[in-house]
Write a protein that holds these residues in place. Structure first.
Motif, PDB file in Angstrom:
ATOM      1  N   PHE A   1     -49.386  42.576  60.086  1.00  0.00           N
ATOM      2  CA  PHE A   1     -48.058  43.008  59.646  1.00  0.00           C
ATOM      3  C   PHE A   1     -47.498  44.138  60.521  1.00  0.00           C
ATOM      4  N   PHE A   2     -48.365  45.014  61.004  1.00  0.00           N
ATOM      5  CA  PHE A   2     -47.903  46.076  61.913  1.00  0.00           C
ATOM      6  C   PHE A   2     -47.429  45.461  63.230  1.00  0.00           C
ATOM      7  N   LYS A   3     -48.196  44.497  63.719  1.00  0.00           N
ATOM      8  CA  LYS A   3     -47.829  43.850  64.983  1.00  0.00           C
ATOM      9  C   LYS A   3     -46.518  43.094  64.854  1.00  0.00           C
ATOM     10  N   GLU A   4     -46.287  42.494  63.682  1.00  0.00           N
ATOM     11  CA  GLU A   4     -45.019  41.798  63.447  1.00  0.00           C
ATOM     12  C   GLU A   4     -43.842  42.757  63.567  1.00  0.00           C
ATOM     13  N   GLU A   5     -44.092  44.031  63.247  1.00  0.00           N
ATOM     14  CA  GLU A   5     -43.049  45.050  63.352  1.00  0.00           C
ATOM     15  C   GLU A   5     -43.001  45.689  64.739  1.00  0.00           C
ATOM     16  N   GLY A   6     -43.854  45.219  65.644  1.00  0.00           N
ATOM     17  CA  GLY A   6     -43.870  45.749  67.001  1.00  0.00           C
ATOM     18  C   GLY A   6     -44.674  47.014  67.162  1.00  0.00           C
ATOM     19  N   LEU A   7     -45.615  47.260  66.246  1.00  0.00           N
ATOM     20  CA  LEU A   7     -46.427  48.468  66.295  1.00  0.00           C
ATOM     21  C   LEU A   7     -47.884  48.139  66.596  1.00  0.00           C
ATOM     22  N   ASP A   8     -48.496  48.989  67.411  1.00  0.00           N
ATOM     23  CA  ASP A   8     -49.924  48.896  67.705  1.00  0.00           C
ATOM     24  C   ASP A   8     -50.574  50.090  67.006  1.00  0.00           C
TER      25      ASP A   8
ATOM     26  N   MET B   1     -41.288  63.929  63.702  1.00  0.00           N
ATOM     27  CA  MET B   1     -41.526  62.509  63.969  1.00  0.00           C
ATOM     28  C   MET B   1     -40.436  61.672  63.301  1.00  0.00           C
ATOM     29  N   ILE B   2     -40.056  62.056  62.101  1.00  0.00           N
ATOM     30  CA  ILE B   2     -38.983  61.351  61.394  1.00  0.00           C
ATOM     31  C   ILE B   2     -37.662  61.524  62.129  1.00  0.00           C
ATOM     32  N   ASP B   3     -37.393  62.737  62.595  1.00  0.00           N
ATOM     33  CA  ASP B   3     -36.133  63.022  63.292  1.00  0.00           C
ATOM     34  C   ASP B   3     -36.035  62.283  64.618  1.00  0.00           C
ATOM     35  N   ASN B   4     -37.147  62.245  65.350  1.00  0.00           N
ATOM     36  CA  ASN B   4     -37.117  61.693  66.701  1.00  0.00           C
ATOM     37  C   ASN B   4     -37.468  60.201  66.778  1.00  0.00           C
ATOM     38  N   ASN B   5     -38.182  59.698  65.768  1.00  0.00           N
ATOM     39  CA  ASN B   5     -38.631  58.303  65.807  1.00  0.00           C
ATOM     40  C   ASN B   5     -38.457  57.606  64.461  1.00  0.00           C
ATOM     41  N   PRO B   6     -37.263  57.643  63.877  1.00  0.00           N
ATOM     42  CA  PRO B   6     -37.079  57.030  62.557  1.00  0.00           C
ATOM     43  C   PRO B   6     -37.370  55.537  62.550  1.00  0.00           C
ATOM     44  N   GLU B   7     -37.123  54.862  63.689  1.00  0.00           N
ATOM     45  CA  GLU B   7     -37.354  53.420  63.734  1.00  0.00           C
ATOM     46  C   GLU B   7     -38.843  53.093  63.607  1.00  0.00           C
TER      47      GLU B   7
ATOM     48  N   ILE C   1     -41.109  54.955  61.934  1.00  0.00           N
ATOM     49  CA  ILE C   1     -41.477  55.191  60.535  1.00  0.00           C
ATOM     50  C   ILE C   1     -40.974  54.053  59.657  1.00  0.00           C
ATOM     51  N   GLN C   2     -39.799  53.526  59.959  1.00  0.00           N
ATOM     52  CA  GLN C   2     -39.264  52.397  59.186  1.00  0.00           C
ATOM     53  C   GLN C   2     -40.117  51.151  59.375  1.00  0.00           C
ATOM     54  N   LYS C   3     -40.475  50.858  60.609  1.00  0.00           N
ATOM     55  CA  LYS C   3     -41.299  49.680  60.885  1.00  0.00           C
ATOM     56  C   LYS C   3     -42.670  49.804  60.223  1.00  0.00           C
ATOM     57  N   PHE C   4     -43.226  50.992  60.266  1.00  0.00           N
ATOM     58  CA  PHE C   4     -44.517  51.230  59.638  1.00  0.00           C
ATOM     59  C   PHE C   4     -44.430  50.982  58.129  1.00  0.00           C
ATOM     60  N   THR C   5     -43.383  51.518  57.510  1.00  0.00           N
ATOM     61  CA  THR C   5     -43.181  51.350  56.069  1.00  0.00           C
ATOM     62  C   THR C   5     -42.940  49.888  55.712  1.00  0.00           C
ATOM     63  N   ASN C   6     -42.199  49.182  56.554  1.00  0.00           N
ATOM     64  CA  ASN C   6     -41.963  47.750  56.327  1.00  0.00           C
ATOM     65  C   ASN C   6     -43.288  46.986  56.253  1.00  0.00           C
ATOM     66  N   ALA C   7     -44.193  47.308  57.179  1.00  0.00           N
ATOM     67  CA  ALA C   7     -45.489  46.631  57.226  1.00  0.00           C
ATOM     68  C   ALA C   7     -46.320  46.919  55.987  1.00  0.00           C
ATOM     69  N   ILE C   8     -46.285  48.169  55.540  1.00  0.00           N
ATOM     70  CA  ILE C   8     -47.040  48.543  54.340  1.00  0.00           C
ATOM     71  C   ILE C   8     -46.486  47.817  53.120  1.00  0.00           C
ATOM     72  N   TYR C   9     -45.176  47.720  53.012  1.00  0.00           N
ATOM     73  CA  TYR C   9     -44.577  47.033  51.868  1.00  0.00           C
ATOM     74  C   TYR C   9     -44.932  45.547  51.877  1.00  0.00           C
TER      75      TYR C   9
END
Length: 339
Positions: free
Chosen positions: A58-65, A232-238, A240-248
């Motif tokens: 799910f993390f990879k689907e969001e483009g996260l390693d 991290m939230i200020d500079n990289n909100p996208e 944090i959003q992708k990470f949260t999407n994967a967790i959900y």
């Protein structure tokens, strides 16, 4: 005196980390490397949705390693974040309260909840058919670290059941988290507070017996939450959003699938664990509602945490919910999934 030394040591550790972070300009900037350093407080089936997110891709689907490591302790986990050695951590919300009360320039923010109950169990040296909490009176309990959620919940549960911890009983707190089960097996304490799957392993070996659940007795809490720095939230909100999407996605998957299917997915995370024990542990956590249904940290749960911390004497100053909790990413993840 011991309590003061531990408290002072934790404060010094946090302050030292904050000072270090201020000197590390790269730790708060834009993250160009897609690898996200995730540090968890311990490695437990309690965090099943997280392992589902990793194993199901799910993390990879969001483009996260996502690179996962374990710190084994709340203070160590928070220090990893503050020192710039982690991008996101999984630990209790109480750690963000401790940090906020030190007036940091870059506070730690809770942005997605994973578990909503305590995940530890009371283990007895002998089987007890009809356990009641007053059986802890006059006994020795091998407990957890002072100031951490497990110990605070333990003392709170004892209190609401008519026991005054450390007065009506003895609580040993100088044993390292990783050595609790071995200390108990070697003869220390009448009871021990353990997480799964360690508790069930002892039971399978007939070296200990689960007699009560702290999670069932304490109510809902923001027990383990994903936390990052405000920068991290200020500079990289996208991210944090992708990470949260994967967790959900993982939370939904866990609640929609059978225990057998869940066990199949998370098995690589626990290669040495007997399957029957794994299924037993999964059933315990699911039946008591330990896994949050969504990543939103509710204010009611936060207020329950404040009550637990106040009783333990660890909440020196209340911190406004809005100051350390950001539910925007969790709400976005839910809204996006529903569209």
């Amino acid at each position: 005196m011991f309590k003061k030394i531990v408290k002072i040591s934790l404060i010094i550790l946090i302050l030292t980390s904050i000072i270090f972070v201020v000197g590390c300009s790269n730790s708060t900037g834009k993250v160009d490397n897609p690898k996200i350093r995730l540090v968890e407080v311990t490695h437990s089936i309690f965090y099943t949705p997280q392992y589902v997110a990793l194993e199901m891709g799910f993390f990879k689907e969001e483009g996260l390693d996502v690179e996962l490591t374990t710190a084994y302790g709340g203070d160590k986990t928070m220090t990893a974040l503050l020192s710039g050695n982690a991008d996101i951590i999984l630990v209790g919300t109480e750690t963000t309260i401790y940090v906020y009360n030190q007036n940091p320039k870059d506070p730690a923010i809770n942005f997605a909840q994973l578990t909503q109950t305590d995940g530890s169990f009371l283990v007895s040296r002998k089987p007890i058919k009809n356990f009641s909490w007053d059986m802890l009176k006059g006994k020795v309990l091998l407990g957890q670290r002072k100031g951490g959620m497990p110990e605070m919940v333990s003392e709170y549960v004892q209190h609401i059941n008519g026991i005054e911890p450390k007065v009506d009983n003895e609580i040993i707190q100088n044993v390292d988290y990783k050595n609790l089960s071995s200390a108990f097996v070697s003869g220390t304490g009448d009871f021990v507070q353990l997480f799964e799957p360690v508790a069930s392993k002892l039971e399978a070996e007939r070296k200990g017996y689960i007699v009560a659940s702290f999670g069932e007795s304490s109510g809902k809490l923001p027990y383990t939450v994903y936390i990052t720095k405000q920068s991290m939230i200020d500079n990289n909100p996208e991210i944090i959003q992708k990470f949260t999407n994967a967790i959900y996605k993982a939370q939904l998957w866990v609640h929609r699938n059978t225990l057998e299917e869940i066990a199949n997915v998370i098995a690589p995370q626990f290669p040495d664990l007997d399957r029957e024990i794994m299924l037993q542990v999964l059933n315990r956590y699911r039946s008591q509602g330990s896994w949050a249904m969504d990543p939103i940290l509710d204010i009611e749960e936060y207020q329950n945490l404040e009550k637990v911390m106040e009783y333990s004497g660890e909440l020196k100053q209340r911190v406004p919910y809005e100051a350390i909790v950001n539910t925007d990413f969790a709400k976005n993840a839910i809204n996006t999934k529903e569209q």
